[in-house]
Design a protein around this motif. Structure first.
Motif, PDB file in Angstrom:
ATOM      1  N   LEU A   1      76.149   2.216  41.481  1.00  0.00           N
ATOM      2  CA  LEU A   1      75.274   2.497  42.630  1.00  0.00           C
ATOM      3  C   LEU A   1      73.964   1.727  42.442  1.00  0.00           C
ATOM      4  O   LEU A   1      73.530   1.484  41.308  1.00  0.00           O
ATOM      5  N   ALA A   2      73.332   1.372  43.551  1.00  0.00           N
ATOM      6  CA  ALA A   2      72.074   0.629  43.460  1.00  0.00           C
ATOM      7  C   ALA A   2      71.034   1.457  42.705  1.00  0.00           C
ATOM      8  O   ALA A   2      70.205   0.929  41.966  1.00  0.00           O
ATOM      9  N   GLU A   3      71.124   2.748  42.885  1.00  0.00           N
ATOM     10  CA  GLU A   3      70.175   3.647  42.225  1.00  0.00           C
ATOM     11  C   GLU A   3      70.957   4.861  41.703  1.00  0.00           C
ATOM     12  O   GLU A   3      71.831   5.364  42.415  1.00  0.00           O
ATOM     13  N   GLU A   4      70.650   5.311  40.513  1.00  0.00           N
ATOM     14  CA  GLU A   4      71.364   6.476  39.970  1.00  0.00           C
ATOM     15  C   GLU A   4      71.112   7.708  40.843  1.00  0.00           C
ATOM     16  O   GLU A   4      69.987   7.953  41.263  1.00  0.00           O
ATOM     17  N   LYS A   5      72.201   8.467  41.089  1.00  0.00           N
ATOM     18  CA  LYS A   5      72.053   9.734  41.830  1.00  0.00           C
ATOM     19  C   LYS A   5      72.033  10.873  40.817  1.00  0.00           C
ATOM     20  O   LYS A   5      72.750  10.813  39.803  1.00  0.00           O
ATOM     21  N   VAL A   6      71.229  11.887  41.092  1.00  0.00           N
ATOM     22  CA  VAL A   6      71.237  13.051  40.201  1.00  0.00           C
ATOM     23  C   VAL A   6      71.396  14.343  40.999  1.00  0.00           C
ATOM     24  O   VAL A   6      70.880  14.465  42.105  1.00  0.00           O
ATOM     25  N   PHE A   7      72.148  15.276  40.413  1.00  0.00           N
ATOM     26  CA  PHE A   7      72.276  16.625  40.975  1.00  0.00           C
ATOM     27  C   PHE A   7      71.497  17.556  40.050  1.00  0.00           C
ATOM     28  O   PHE A   7      71.716  17.526  38.833  1.00  0.00           O
ATOM     29  N   LYS A   8      70.633  18.365  40.596  1.00  0.00           N
ATOM     30  CA  LYS A   8      69.963  19.387  39.769  1.00  0.00           C
ATOM     31  C   LYS A   8      71.012  20.418  39.369  1.00  0.00           C
ATOM     32  O   LYS A   8      71.826  20.825  40.205  1.00  0.00           O
ATOM     33  N   ASP A   9      71.002  20.837  38.131  1.00  0.00           N
ATOM     34  CA  ASP A   9      72.019  21.781  37.684  1.00  0.00           C
ATOM     35  C   ASP A   9      71.387  22.798  36.745  1.00  0.00           C
ATOM     36  O   ASP A   9      70.666  22.405  35.819  1.00  0.00           O
ATOM     37  N   PRO A  10      71.651  24.088  36.943  1.00  0.00           N
ATOM     38  CA  PRO A  10      70.992  25.082  36.098  1.00  0.00           C
ATOM     39  C   PRO A  10      71.488  25.081  34.652  1.00  0.00           C
ATOM     40  O   PRO A  10      70.794  25.577  33.767  1.00  0.00           O
ATOM     41  N   VAL A  11      72.667  24.520  34.395  1.00  0.00           N
ATOM     42  CA  VAL A  11      73.200  24.539  33.027  1.00  0.00           C
ATOM     43  C   VAL A  11      72.848  23.244  32.281  1.00  0.00           C
ATOM     44  O   VAL A  11      72.349  23.291  31.158  1.00  0.00           O
ATOM     45  N   HIS A  12      73.099  22.114  32.920  1.00  0.00           N
ATOM     46  CA  HIS A  12      72.873  20.832  32.219  1.00  0.00           C
ATOM     47  C   HIS A  12      71.572  20.152  32.676  1.00  0.00           C
ATOM     48  O   HIS A  12      71.355  18.999  32.359  1.00  0.00           O
ATOM     49  N   ARG A  13      70.764  20.814  33.439  1.00  0.00           N
ATOM     50  CA  ARG A  13      69.507  20.319  34.031  1.00  0.00           C
ATOM     51  C   ARG A  13      69.777  19.238  35.070  1.00  0.00           C
ATOM     52  O   ARG A  13      69.474  19.418  36.229  1.00  0.00           O
ATOM     53  N   TYR A  14      70.365  18.115  34.659  1.00  0.00           N
ATOM     54  CA  TYR A  14      70.698  17.056  35.614  1.00  0.00           C
ATOM     55  C   TYR A  14      72.117  16.569  35.390  1.00  0.00           C
ATOM     56  O   TYR A  14      72.576  16.471  34.242  1.00  0.00           O
ATOM     57  N   ILE A  15      72.782  16.251  36.494  1.00  0.00           N
ATOM     58  CA  ILE A  15      74.098  15.601  36.416  1.00  0.00           C
ATOM     59  C   ILE A  15      73.896  14.195  36.964  1.00  0.00           C
ATOM     60  O   ILE A  15      73.405  14.028  38.087  1.00  0.00           O
ATOM     61  N   HIS A  16      74.221  13.203  36.162  1.00  0.00           N
ATOM     62  CA  HIS A  16      73.895  11.813  36.498  1.00  0.00           C
ATOM     63  C   HIS A  16      75.131  11.078  37.010  1.00  0.00           C
ATOM     64  O   HIS A  16      76.169  11.120  36.367  1.00  0.00           O
ATOM     65  N   VAL A  17      74.984  10.384  38.140  1.00  0.00           N
ATOM     66  CA  VAL A  17      76.098   9.586  38.664  1.00  0.00           C
ATOM     67  C   VAL A  17      75.633   8.152  38.885  1.00  0.00           C
ATOM     68  O   VAL A  17      74.692   7.915  39.661  1.00  0.00           O
ATOM     69  N   ARG A  18      76.276   7.218  38.207  1.00  0.00           N
ATOM     70  CA  ARG A  18      75.995   5.785  38.401  1.00  0.00           C
ATOM     71  C   ARG A  18      77.195   5.047  38.979  1.00  0.00           C
ATOM     72  O   ARG A  18      77.053   4.015  39.625  1.00  0.00           O
ATOM     73  N   ASP A  19      78.403   5.597  38.728  1.00  0.00           N
ATOM     74  CA  ASP A  19      79.612   4.875  39.140  1.00  0.00           C
ATOM     75  C   ASP A  19      79.928   5.123  40.616  1.00  0.00           C
ATOM     76  O   ASP A  19      79.992   6.274  41.062  1.00  0.00           O
ATOM     77  N   GLN A  20      80.206   4.035  41.324  1.00  0.00           N
ATOM     78  CA  GLN A  20      80.546   4.137  42.752  1.00  0.00           C
ATOM     79  C   GLN A  20      81.798   5.003  42.940  1.00  0.00           C
ATOM     80  O   GLN A  20      81.869   5.819  43.859  1.00  0.00           O
ATOM     81  N   VAL A  21      82.780   4.835  42.044  1.00  0.00           N
ATOM     82  CA  VAL A  21      84.042   5.577  42.172  1.00  0.00           C
ATOM     83  C   VAL A  21      83.755   7.083  42.114  1.00  0.00           C
ATOM     84  O   VAL A  21      84.247   7.862  42.950  1.00  0.00           O
ATOM     85  N   VAL A  22      82.948   7.496  41.147  1.00  0.00           N
ATOM     86  CA  VAL A  22      82.650   8.921  40.979  1.00  0.00           C
ATOM     87  C   VAL A  22      81.908   9.440  42.214  1.00  0.00           C
ATOM     88  O   VAL A  22      82.226  10.511  42.754  1.00  0.00           O
ATOM     89  N   TRP A  23      80.959   8.655  42.685  1.00  0.00           N
ATOM     90  CA  TRP A  23      80.193   9.069  43.876  1.00  0.00           C
ATOM     91  C   TRP A  23      81.114   9.214  45.088  1.00  0.00           C
ATOM     92  O   TRP A  23      81.012  10.182  45.843  1.00  0.00           O
ATOM     93  N   ASP A  24      82.037   8.286  45.239  1.00  0.00           N
ATOM     94  CA  ASP A  24      82.969   8.345  46.380  1.00  0.00           C
ATOM     95  C   ASP A  24      83.909   9.548  46.263  1.00  0.00           C
ATOM     96  O   ASP A  24      84.239  10.191  47.266  1.00  0.00           O
ATOM     97  N   LEU A  25      84.332   9.851  45.029  1.00  0.00           N
ATOM     98  CA  LEU A  25      85.227  11.013  44.848  1.00  0.00           C
ATOM     99  C   LEU A  25      84.512  12.316  45.233  1.00  0.00           C
ATOM    100  O   LEU A  25      85.099  13.199  45.870  1.00  0.00           O
ATOM    101  N   ILE A  26      83.249  12.419  44.832  1.00  0.00           N
ATOM    102  CA  ILE A  26      82.495  13.644  45.143  1.00  0.00           C
ATOM    103  C   ILE A  26      82.406  13.831  46.661  1.00  0.00           C
ATOM    104  O   ILE A  26      82.439  14.949  47.167  1.00  0.00           O
TER     105      ILE A  26
END
Lengths: 167, 435
Positions: free
Chosen positions: B8-33
């Motif tokens: 991805l052009a820019e890393e996406k993050v999901f706020k998460d109460p357990v892991h604080r942040y969930i980091h997504v850089r891969d286009q494939v993972v982002w598309d699956l979500i």
């Protein structure tokens, strides 16, 4: 009430004596694949299809005193052997709701096969949605350590055909 | 650049109460979500009916799936990537399998699977391999990729090390759900030092092992698991709600099989009742829809279906007594007879429920066990099975704990306006009193 336990007890009773946990796992899986009413859930493990639920139910039946498990040393390693107890027989007789399907010839036939052969048969059945070539290739890959020969695979496939006639 | 490598052009993050942040850089993972099948997991609770016991347990399988993905991402990117034993070409496969491992779960999976003889793992395979948005994304990586992801999840992939990351006795799935379920239920069990465990994981030929210096963190994880099972997952009140839910589904199915005319036609359930569930039908069902029917069925004329739905929706659950099947199965036959005399169908109102857990076990050479052990990597390079080194783990290894309870509707049994004598006999057998 406790119908799944009762079905297993019926299988134990039909088998008379069964040697080996692995063998028991494979027999019930193969019977289930041939539409006999066992509801234990199977997943793929070390030795092929394996059901944690079945392991649990067998332990429960032992704890209830309905079957007896013997742990015997044979050719350098331990094997488990199962027998129905008198109490287990009484429990089975009290289960009048159990369907009257005759499991015995099918299960006895399986019980006469070796554990290694049943492992192959059950693994082939586990992948029965694949095309034949892909299915054989898959079995050879996941069972690489068992090193099954082509003849054994052919024999297992012929045996599956034979089982279909027994149902 | 190939789709598999695309970032991805820019890393996406999901706020998460357990892991604080969930980091997504891969286009494939982002598309699956973003696929509809993955988004559906937002509408399925991770812990089914547990929210009726622990009111915070409203988190979804979507939360958990992202959490498992994040743990695997940290392992492969932060711990394994620099190690020569690690083959980084498996990276994307690990991430996708982690993200999609629970994709086939339906609403209240446990009860649905039992009553309608379904298997969520088969649906996971069907979603990944079938005509779905998830499959379309995976196929863009390569034509073989969907099957590889499906094989890792089904534990039939050739590389056992990849499988063990996603499912073994110490895997990303368990590490996420223990912490997440502890957080949302609010219990103090379930916590362990995951950061420490991740730092000491090492890839070996066909498994992932743990440096022996991390043994105490693993002990803590195993004890957390043990406590969570008995304090949360097998809580008797949750089991009571699960018993009622299962009986509702049984009743609705039975009525349908006997040609009963529902006032509110259960359109979403029809293929389940007939045993011909298509993937489309399955994906159309979520917990909101199930709850809608339960609310509607409270108004049905069938007294059993209506009563059970009322109990579930209004949390009027069954009570329980301890039950020992080996000594008391004859008592059960007597109780069934008395329930019938009291006009209570024992098939729906007298239920034995069993829970059992084996906290840790290991494969002993020459035996026929199926559990892959946890191995410690000793300073001299030797591998040792965990319970051989840890007295704490040894104390609970291979020891299964089982618990049986008998559930019944106490409110009915305490109401002496009908069948007074029979109910008194039932109460005496069950040992039920006013309090």
């Amino acid at each position: 009430m406790m119908k799944d336990h009762a079905r297993l007890m019926k299988a134990f009773s039909a088998l008379g004596e069964i040697v080996g946990r692995k063998k028991l796992q494979k027999i019930i899986f193969i019977a289930k694949k041939h539409n006999y009413a066992f509801h234990e859930k199977y997943q793929f493990h070390f030795f092929g299809p394996y059901s944690e639920e079945l392991t649990l139910r067998v332990e429960e039946l032992c704890n209830m005193g309905f079957i007896k498990e013997f742990n015997e040393k044979k050719s350098g390693y331990y094997q488990y052997r199962y027998e129905v107890t008198e109490e287990g027989q009484a429990f089975l007789e009290a289960q009048n709701e159990l369907a009257a399907e005759n499991l015995t010839p099918f299960l006895k036939n399986l019980n006469e096969q070796s554990s290694r052969f049943l492992e192959l048969v059950s693994t082939l059945l586990y992948f029965d949605t694949l095309e034949m070539d892909a299915r054989i290739e898959k079995v050879q890959k996941v069972k690489a350590k068992q090193n099954y020969m082509d003849e054994e695979i052919a024999e297992a496939l012929a045996y599956i055909e034979q089982l279909n006639q027994l149902v | 650049m190939t789709y598999a490598m695309q970032k991805l052009a820019e890393e996406k993050v999901f706020k998460d109460p357990v892991h604080r942040y969930i980091h997504v850089r891969d286009q494939v993972v982002w598309d699956l979500i973003g696929t509809r099948e993955f988004q559906r997991l937002r509408r399925i609770r991770q812990l089914g009916t547990t929210y009726l016991t622990f009111h915070g347990a409203e988190h979804s399988r979507f939360n958990h799936s992202l959490g498992v993905y994040e743990i695997i991402r940290r392992i492969v990117d932060d711990v394994f990537a620099p190690r020569p034993e690690w083959d980084n070409s498996e990276r994307l496969l690990c991430l996708c399998a982690a993200l999609l491992h629970d994709l086939g779960h339906g609403p209240f999976s446990h009860s649905f699977e039992k009553v309608f003889e379904l298997d969520h793992e088969e649906f996971t395979q069907a979603i990944i391999l079938g005509d779905t948005e998830v499959n379309a994304v995976l196929k863009k990586v390569s034509s073989a990729f969907p099957q590889q992801v499906a094989d890792v999840i089904a534990k039939t992939y050739d590389n056992k090390r990849v499988i063990s990351l996603i499912s073994s006795q110490i895997d990303a799935d368990r590490m996420d759900y223990l912490q997440r379920d502890a957080y949302f239920t609010g219990v103090s069990y379930g916590h362990f030092d995951m950061e420490r465990i991740l730092r000491v994981l090492r890839p070996k030929e066909d498994q992932v092992v743990i440096k022996s210096s991390g043994m105490h963190a693993v002990e803590d994880y195993i004890m957390s698991r043990y406590q969570m099972y008995w304090q949360v997952y097998f809580h008797p009140v949750t089991r009571s709600s699960e018993v009622i839910l299962t009986k509702i589904l049984h009743r609705a199915k039975e009525l349908s099989e006997h040609g009963y005319e529902f006032a509110y036609e259960p359109r979403h359930f029809m293929s389940m009742f007939s045993g011909n569930v298509t993937l489309k039908d399955y994906l159309n069902l979520d917990e909101s829809i199930v709850m809608y029917y339960f609310q509607m069925w409270e108004e049905e004329k069938d007294p059993i279906l209506s009563d059970l739905c009322h109990r579930f929706m209004q949390r009027r659950l069954f009570k329980y007594v301890e039950f020992d099947p080996s000594k008391e199965y004859k008592k059960l036959n007597k109780l069934e007879q008395l329930f019938r005399e009291a006009d209570l169908d024992p098939e729906y109102y007298l239920v034995v429920d069993s829970s059992s857990d084996l906290p840790y076990d290991f494969y002993r050479p020459g035996e026929e066990e199926e559990r892959v052990p946890i191995h410690l990597l000793m300073p001299n390079g030797e591998l040792r099975e965990l319970s051989r080194q840890s007295e704490i783990v040894d104390a609970i290894s291979g020891k299964r704990r089982t618990d049986h309870k008998l559930y019944y509707p106490k409110d009915y049994l305490m109401d002496d306006s009908s069948h007074k004598e029979t109910k008194e006999k039932i109460r005496a057998i069950l040992g039920v009193s006013e309090h």
